[in-house]
Design a protein around this motif. Sequence first.
Motif, mmCIF file in Angstrom:
data_model
loop_
_atom_site.group_PDB
_atom_site.id
_atom_site.type_symbol
_atom_site.label_atom_id
_atom_site.label_comp_id
_atom_site.label_asym_id
_atom_site.label_seq_id
_atom_site.Cartn_x
_atom_site.Cartn_y
_atom_site.Cartn_z
ATOM 1 N N ASN A 54 -27.917 -45.206 26.198
ATOM 2 C CA ASN A 54 -28.251 -44.810 27.567
ATOM 3 C C ASN A 54 -28.428 -43.304 27.707
ATOM 4 N N LYS A 55 -28.025 -42.568 26.701
ATOM 5 C CA LYS A 55 -28.177 -41.110 26.752
ATOM 6 C C LYS A 55 -29.559 -40.725 26.239
ATOM 7 N N PRO A 56 -30.056 -39.568 26.642
ATOM 8 C CA PRO A 56 -31.361 -39.116 26.132
ATOM 9 C C PRO A 56 -31.284 -38.877 24.629
ATOM 10 N N PRO A 57 -32.427 -38.995 23.937
ATOM 11 C CA PRO A 57 -32.443 -38.812 22.480
ATOM 12 C C PRO A 57 -31.765 -37.529 22.003
ATOM 13 N N SER A 58 -31.871 -36.462 22.749
ATOM 14 C CA SER A 58 -31.267 -35.198 22.327
ATOM 15 C C SER A 58 -29.742 -35.294 22.266
ATOM 16 N N GLN A 59 -29.163 -36.207 23.038
ATOM 17 C CA GLN A 59 -27.708 -36.380 23.040
ATOM 18 C C GLN A 59 -27.256 -37.496 22.095
ATOM 19 N N ARG A 60 -28.202 -38.103 21.398
ATOM 20 C CA ARG A 60 -27.876 -39.160 20.434
ATOM 21 C C ARG A 60 -27.983 -38.671 18.995
ATOM 22 N N LYS A 61 -28.243 -37.408 18.809
ATOM 23 C CA LYS A 61 -28.371 -36.857 17.468
ATOM 24 C C LYS A 61 -27.006 -36.824 16.792
ATOM 25 N N LEU A 62 -27.028 -36.876 15.462
ATOM 26 C CA LEU A 62 -25.786 -36.737 14.709
ATOM 27 C C LEU A 62 -25.245 -35.330 14.877
ATOM 28 N N THR A 63 -23.914 -35.212 14.910
ATOM 29 C CA THR A 63 -23.321 -33.883 14.919
ATOM 30 C C THR A 63 -23.553 -33.261 13.548
ATOM 31 N N GLU A 64 -23.292 -31.997 13.439
ATOM 32 C CA GLU A 64 -23.472 -31.316 12.155
ATOM 33 C C GLU A 64 -22.611 -31.976 11.074
ATOM 34 N N GLY A 65 -21.366 -32.301 11.409
ATOM 35 C CA GLY A 65 -20.472 -32.938 10.446
ATOM 36 C C GLY A 65 -20.922 -34.332 10.065
ATOM 37 N N GLU A 66 -21.397 -35.108 11.049
ATOM 38 C CA GLU A 66 -21.903 -36.454 10.781
ATOM 39 C C GLU A 66 -23.128 -36.399 9.876
ATOM 40 N N GLN A 67 -24.013 -35.446 10.137
ATOM 41 C CA GLN A 67 -25.222 -35.310 9.327
ATOM 42 C C GLN A 67 -24.878 -34.923 7.894
ATOM 43 N N LEU A 68 -23.910 -34.031 7.738
ATOM 44 C CA LEU A 68 -23.487 -33.616 6.407
ATOM 45 C C LEU A 68 -22.914 -34.811 5.638
ATOM 46 N N PHE A 69 -22.069 -35.599 6.304
ATOM 47 C CA PHE A 69 -21.506 -36.791 5.667
ATOM 48 C C PHE A 69 -22.631 -37.732 5.252
ATOM 49 N N CYS A 70 -23.554 -37.985 6.164
ATOM 50 C CA CYS A 70 -24.683 -38.890 5.901
ATOM 51 C C CYS A 70 -25.493 -38.411 4.706
ATOM 52 N N ASP A 71 -25.780 -37.132 4.657
ATOM 53 C CA ASP A 71 -26.592 -36.568 3.575
ATOM 54 C C ASP A 71 -25.907 -36.675 2.213
ATOM 55 N N LYS A 72 -24.586 -36.595 2.191
ATOM 56 C CA LYS A 72 -23.863 -36.587 0.922
ATOM 57 C C LYS A 72 -23.359 -37.964 0.512
ATOM 58 N N TRP A 73 -23.415 -38.954 1.396
ATOM 59 C CA TRP A 73 -22.879 -40.275 1.102
ATOM 60 C C TRP A 73 -23.714 -40.955 0.024
#
Length: 96
Positions: A54-73
């Motif tokens: 329900n939030k706009p796409p800009s508020q659904r982005k991964l946080t910096e920490g989430e993105q880092l985890f995703c990239d390294k998983w």
Amino acid sequence: MRRNARIDANQNEIVKGLRVFGATVLITSQLKNCFDILVGYKGVNYIMELKDGNKPPSQRKLTEGEQLFCDKWKGGNYNIVTELSQAIEIISNGKV
């Protein structure tokens, strides 16, 4: 002292729905820079990061920490989920 992490508005609905569907769910949203839930279904584990659809796409982005985890998983897919039907589709189709 760290405050409790905020959970997405749809987390309770998705967790409950997955459990009714027959999955087991481990809530990990309190862990910093991690995904929100680990779902087990028919012998397979699924990582899911929940975002409020329900939030706009800009508020659904991964946080910096989430993105880092995703990239390294190096395990299975890092699934970003906004609604229950999407989570059920992922586990039903065995998308690891």
